[in-house]
Each structure stands twice: as C-alpha cells, then as structure tokens.
Design a protein around this motif. Sequence first.
Motif, mmCIF file in Angstrom:
data_model
loop_
_atom_site.group_PDB
_atom_site.id
_atom_site.type_symbol
_atom_site.label_atom_id
_atom_site.label_comp_id
_atom_site.label_asym_id
_atom_site.label_seq_id
_atom_site.Cartn_x
_atom_site.Cartn_y
_atom_site.Cartn_z
ATOM 1 N N UNK A 121 21.690 -27.521 -18.342
ATOM 2 C CA UNK A 121 21.229 -29.138 -17.994
ATOM 3 C C UNK A 121 22.320 -29.585 -17.561
ATOM 4 N N UNK A 122 22.157 -31.103 -17.132
ATOM 5 C CA UNK A 122 23.300 -31.744 -16.746
ATOM 6 C C UNK A 122 23.755 -31.850 -15.115
ATOM 7 N N UNK A 123 25.008 -32.277 -15.012
ATOM 8 C CA UNK A 123 25.281 -32.744 -13.686
ATOM 9 C C UNK A 123 25.398 -31.549 -12.616
ATOM 10 N N UNK A 124 25.564 -30.121 -13.130
ATOM 11 C CA UNK A 124 25.796 -29.136 -12.363
ATOM 12 C C UNK A 124 24.504 -28.150 -12.213
ATOM 13 N N UNK A 125 23.399 -28.650 -13.098
ATOM 14 C CA UNK A 125 22.218 -27.830 -13.082
ATOM 15 C C UNK A 125 21.876 -27.317 -11.666
ATOM 16 N N UNK A 126 21.906 -28.006 -10.687
ATOM 17 C CA UNK A 126 21.047 -27.575 -9.338
ATOM 18 C C UNK A 126 21.886 -26.367 -8.841
ATOM 19 N N UNK A 127 23.394 -26.800 -8.988
ATOM 20 C CA UNK A 127 24.562 -25.919 -8.270
ATOM 21 C C UNK A 127 24.402 -24.780 -9.151
ATOM 22 N N UNK A 128 24.403 -24.564 -10.313
ATOM 23 C CA UNK A 128 24.334 -23.262 -11.261
ATOM 24 C C UNK A 128 23.116 -22.541 -10.986
ATOM 25 N N UNK A 129 21.881 -23.259 -10.901
ATOM 26 C CA UNK A 129 20.812 -22.441 -10.600
ATOM 27 C C UNK A 129 20.661 -21.953 -9.452
ATOM 28 N N UNK A 130 21.326 -22.276 -8.181
ATOM 29 C CA UNK A 130 21.324 -21.660 -7.138
ATOM 30 C C UNK A 130 22.203 -20.701 -7.157
ATOM 31 N N UNK A 131 23.181 -20.707 -7.734
ATOM 32 C CA UNK A 131 24.124 -19.429 -7.998
ATOM 33 C C UNK A 131 23.482 -18.273 -8.856
ATOM 34 N N UNK A 132 22.537 -18.675 -9.808
ATOM 35 C CA UNK A 132 21.988 -17.820 -10.855
ATOM 36 C C UNK A 132 20.993 -17.156 -9.878
ATOM 37 N N UNK A 133 20.146 -17.902 -9.084
ATOM 38 C CA UNK A 133 19.213 -17.349 -8.278
ATOM 39 C C UNK A 133 19.883 -16.161 -7.214
ATOM 40 N N UNK A 134 21.032 -16.467 -6.674
ATOM 41 C CA UNK A 134 21.655 -15.588 -5.995
ATOM 42 C C UNK A 134 22.023 -14.540 -6.775
ATOM 43 N N UNK A 135 22.727 -14.677 -7.763
ATOM 44 C CA UNK A 135 23.080 -13.370 -8.785
ATOM 45 C C UNK A 135 21.698 -12.434 -8.955
ATOM 46 N N UNK A 136 20.605 -13.202 -9.143
ATOM 47 C CA UNK A 136 19.392 -12.270 -9.429
ATOM 48 C C UNK A 136 19.019 -11.694 -8.408
ATOM 49 N N UNK A 167 36.346 -21.876 8.093
ATOM 50 C CA UNK A 167 35.197 -20.872 8.037
ATOM 51 C C UNK A 167 35.197 -19.897 6.849
ATOM 52 N N UNK A 168 33.757 -19.502 6.317
ATOM 53 C CA UNK A 168 33.929 -18.565 5.288
ATOM 54 C C UNK A 168 34.149 -17.122 5.865
ATOM 55 N N UNK A 169 34.645 -16.442 5.000
ATOM 56 C CA UNK A 169 35.169 -14.968 5.479
ATOM 57 C C UNK A 169 34.920 -14.089 4.207
ATOM 58 N N UNK A 170 34.771 -12.806 4.648
ATOM 59 C CA UNK A 170 34.485 -11.661 3.561
ATOM 60 C C UNK A 170 33.118 -11.635 3.507
ATOM 61 N N UNK A 171 32.757 -10.830 2.740
ATOM 62 C CA UNK A 171 31.279 -10.298 2.250
ATOM 63 C C UNK A 171 30.545 -11.572 1.753
ATOM 64 N N UNK A 172 29.225 -11.600 1.976
ATOM 65 C CA UNK A 172 28.418 -12.826 1.848
ATOM 66 C C UNK A 172 27.053 -12.417 1.441
ATOM 67 N N UNK A 173 26.458 -13.068 0.567
ATOM 68 C CA UNK A 173 27.095 -14.010 -0.541
ATOM 69 C C UNK A 173 27.714 -13.174 -1.548
ATOM 70 N N UNK A 174 28.672 -13.608 -2.022
ATOM 71 C CA UNK A 174 29.715 -12.791 -2.989
ATOM 72 C C UNK A 174 29.263 -13.035 -4.251
ATOM 73 N N UNK A 175 29.018 -12.192 -5.186
ATOM 74 C CA UNK A 175 28.705 -12.212 -6.476
ATOM 75 C C UNK A 175 29.627 -12.849 -7.485
ATOM 76 N N UNK A 176 30.799 -12.627 -7.291
ATOM 77 C CA UNK A 176 32.137 -13.074 -7.882
ATOM 78 C C UNK A 176 32.388 -14.535 -7.930
ATOM 79 N N UNK A 177 32.236 -15.007 -6.547
ATOM 80 C CA UNK A 177 32.310 -16.428 -6.191
ATOM 81 C C UNK A 177 31.239 -17.252 -6.991
ATOM 82 N N UNK A 178 30.283 -16.723 -6.832
ATOM 83 C CA UNK A 178 28.880 -17.637 -7.594
ATOM 84 C C UNK A 178 29.017 -17.394 -9.059
ATOM 85 N N UNK A 179 29.437 -16.143 -9.674
ATOM 86 C CA UNK A 179 29.699 -16.096 -10.978
ATOM 87 C C UNK A 179 30.901 -17.048 -11.521
#
Length: 600
Positions: free
Chosen positions: A214-229, A563-575
Amino acid sequence: MSQRIEDYALIGDCETAALVGRNGSIDWLCWPAFDSDACFAAILGGSKNGCWRIAPTGDITGTSRRYLGNTLILETRFETKSGTVALVDFMPPRGKASDIVRLVRGVSGKVKMRMQLVIRFGFGADIPWVRRGEHGALLAIAGQDMTVLRTPAKTRGEDFTTVAEFEVAAGETVPFVLTYGPSHLDPPEPIDPEIALRETEKFWDDWCSRCTRDGAYRDLILRSLITLKALTFAPTGGIVAAPTTSLPEKLGGARNWDYRFCWLRDATFTLLALMNSGYTEEALAWHNWLLRAVAGAPANMQIMYGIWGQRRLLEWEAGWLDGYEGAQPVRVGNAAHAQLQLDVYGELIDAFHQSRMAKLKLDHESWALECAVLNHLAEVWDHPDHGIWERRGQPRHYVFSKVMTWVAFDRGIKSAETFGFKAPLLHWRTLRDAIHREVCNKGFDAAENAFVESYGSKLLDASLLLLPAVGFLPPSDPRIRGTIAAIEKHLIRNGFVLRHDPREVSGETQPVEGAFLACSLWLADAHVLSGDLEKAQVLFDRVAGLANDVGLLAEEYDSVARRQTGNFPQALTHIALVNTAHNLSAARHGSEKPAMQRSK
C-alpha cells in the motif's frame, strides 16, 4: 521509420508475450512460448518480417493508450476527423491454445479501418501456406507452426499478406482472434472474444488483489509486478529476463543479446520483490524452478537456463534480419550460458536462505543440493571468471564475483545455524573469512579509496554498489562510503549510473552503452542503507520517470538520445524498482526490514 522501444506495450498469457506499438502494430511475438521462433519480428527488421497492424486508414489526429485498470489488457485510442475508435488488445490466460484477441470498438462517429496481417514464421524468414478452413477461418501453416484467424471482417490476400478493410461506427465492435496451434493437429477451437475479455480482466483483478503493498508507490509497484507476472512461464515458474532478443544496448551497436531465458543472478532480488509484495505462491514456484534447473553435478551449474530448465542455449545469428534500427547482429540463443560466473553460486544459496527465512515450504532435498554446491565452490572460488556483466574477453578475478562466493558460504552458515542443518561449519567459516580478507586486500584500491572492478584494476563497476546490500561490509564502513563516492564521481552520466567505468585506465577499455537502469536503483538502495533518503528519492524518481506511458522500462537508457535501449520490458529493472520502492517506504516509516538487507 521504426517505433521507439518505449513506444511499445506488452500483452501476454504467462507463457509468451507480444509487443504492441503505439501505431496499432504487433511487431514482436514468439509463439507458442517465450523461447519459440518469432512469427512477428518486424521490430528487428520490417513489416516483411511479420507484423499485425490494425489502424484507421485516414489521418490520425491523436493517439492515446492505457491498460484497463490493473490488467494486461491494452486499449489504444485513435482519433480521426470522422470519429474515434478504441483498439483493445489482450492474450487470455492460456487454455488449450494460445490466443491474441483484438477488439475494434467504435467510440464516436464512423472510422474506416485497415487490418494487415503478415505472418512470417522462423524469425521472419518463412512465408506460410494460407488457406481457408471451416466457417471462414484463415489458416497459415509452415513446418510445425499454424495460426488460425477468425473474424467477421471480410479478408483477402494481397502480396503474401492478409488484409481487411472495414468501417466501425459508435457502439459497434469488430473482433479479430488469432490462435496458435501445432500444424499436425486440427485447428484449435474458437473462443468467444467477449467472454475471453471478461475472463482475462477477472484473472488480473484477482491476481492483483493479492498484493499487500500500500502507500504512495502502490500503483508503480503493481504495474511492475504485473509485468513480472507476464514474464513468468506459468508451467514451470521460470521468469525470463525479457521477452525479446537483440534490442541493442547502444543504438546501432553490436551488443545485442537474447534475453528470453532465466538468469540465476536475478534469483534473490526476484524472490524479495515477490515475497515483500505478498506473492509467496509465485516466489515458491520460482524457488522450485531454481531447484530443478540446477539439479545435477554442481560443476555443471550454469548462469542461465531455458524456461523449462534447458541447458543448451546455443547462439546463432539471424542474418536475414536487419536489426533494430540497423543494430547488427541479431542473435538467437546466448553463448554466455557456458561461462563461469562465480557470483551465481552466491545468488543461489542466498535465494534458498531468504526462502527459508520467509517460511516458504521448501523441498527436503534443498539442503543436500546446497551442500553439494558449496563443496564444489570450495574448490573453484579462487578461479578467475567472466563476472556479473558476462564479459566475453579473458576471465578475471572480479571483485563482485568473489564477494558473492563469500555470500554463498555466509548464507550456508546462517542456514545451518538457524535451522539446525548438518554442515561442515568450521570449514565454511574458514573459507568465508579467507575470501573476505582476500577481497579487502586485493580488491580495494587505497589510492582511490574504493573497491574496484577486478584485482589489479583501477576501474570501477556498478555491481560494487551491492556490497553493503549483501552484508559484506556495513554501510558505515569508510571503504563502502569511499566506493559509493567514487562511483558517484566516475560512473554517473546525466544523472544515471553506468554499469561500466567510462574511463580508460592503463589500456583497459570498457563497452560503450547507455545507463543500466537497475544500477541507478542500486545506488538509491545504497543511499537508503546509509541513511541519505533524499539522495535515494531523487534517483528513484529519476528512474521511475523514464517509464513509458503504460509504465514499462527497458534494460538501459541513452541519456543523450533520451531513449530507452536494450531488451524490453526488462524484468531486472522492474524488480529493482519494486525493491527500491519498498526500501524507501520501509525506511521512511521505520516499520519494515528494507528488501535489500539480504544478510539478515
């Protein structure tokens, strides 16, 4: 002109994933699994190499897109002079077959649309045989692969592609469903696209409801977790580093690698991101994948494996593909799987220790495997290796590799002491202390007042930011503070941390690339541990601010080209984003253990 990497969004069914451009074109899809050959490879070549575009035929006056709530259902809106249309793209959770559903919904007025389907199996090389099936289904077959297109829109063949031109008015929906199946079997059964939409929405809503953050970063965390899933291969629990290959680390460069595999190096950070967010089921599945993948002789343990645990990831080049914006070569497979990288031993043992500390129910064979791994590591820890960044030159004594061998024995000792396991503790303690002394003696440069990339080098390396996180030395140690200060002095460009030292010292040269985004977050974590939350916050916000309009991040960022570079989306970045958000929140509220304090 090609789409920028950040112009893509992700859809997937937890067995494979597709990239959808802002222009309504699916330009990348490996079917039926992450590591299969691509049937849409336009992102690495052009439309001739496979794509599926649905867009208005006339001038587009505006485009916007979003994910529908906390799902992986993408809506792209096209505005034209005659009206507005919404393109809804998703992949339902895998049933008997894998489907892509594209719903063209009229929002206002009337809009003339064009659908162009270019299927090219074999990474864009193989033109399929196309024929009509029952009930108007369109079958495309080449070798082992088959796709089936079902739509009420009238389609026709045109220059080895399938096209449809139609009009959609406000309140109307025109569906397109493309399904994969093995060519030797009957075509997969059709699905109802509207039912599939509701079921897909429920799948993601139910999954997201389990998030405990919960808290200020919930939406950001959840989108990264959805990507990881979405990057998790559901049948085995393996998590791919990215769904793509050969998106360049430097635009126009040759550092183009296949990331559609599972790296042991990401193990602990992945577990922490999942466990700290309430996803113990996924964390256990990842742990069990690790256990199965490394089973066997410890001497044969690899740095990465296939999604099923495959060990031979032979590398070859797809010479017929031009590469993303001309970046050559396009590689399939990854030869680095055969390298000796000692840090993965520490990652493995640390991951098992963290799993036990989180009270995951582990296989009773886990400890026996760990003991075998540590017995082997006792024989090879002092060998040179290729390091965390998988350098393809001569092996060296990389400092981070040595630190992670220390971590391996340290966590082995802690697990034995905490859980009462039988172990040669005296031997492990002796090795742990010897490694610590050697790293401090040979890996620290007194003149620079910093740990260095490798023994005898004067260059730095962003992986050194992890030394306090893994507990090698406390954040207050002058050597750690000196290392952080040196990295801030030499490795930061335009506010972001490079993973390689850009200086050339004593003839040593380093690869040229953008900023590796996880490294900036590692620096933020180091600042959290040191108590400098404001510096950490600035770095975190800077990286989070690079996410595209649907919250996705690549491996790297070119701060000159912006610009963003490298493979996309990157799990390690979102983790890393999830963990740093957790660390900042925990530090500010003082109620939780920061995620990166892995030594505890």
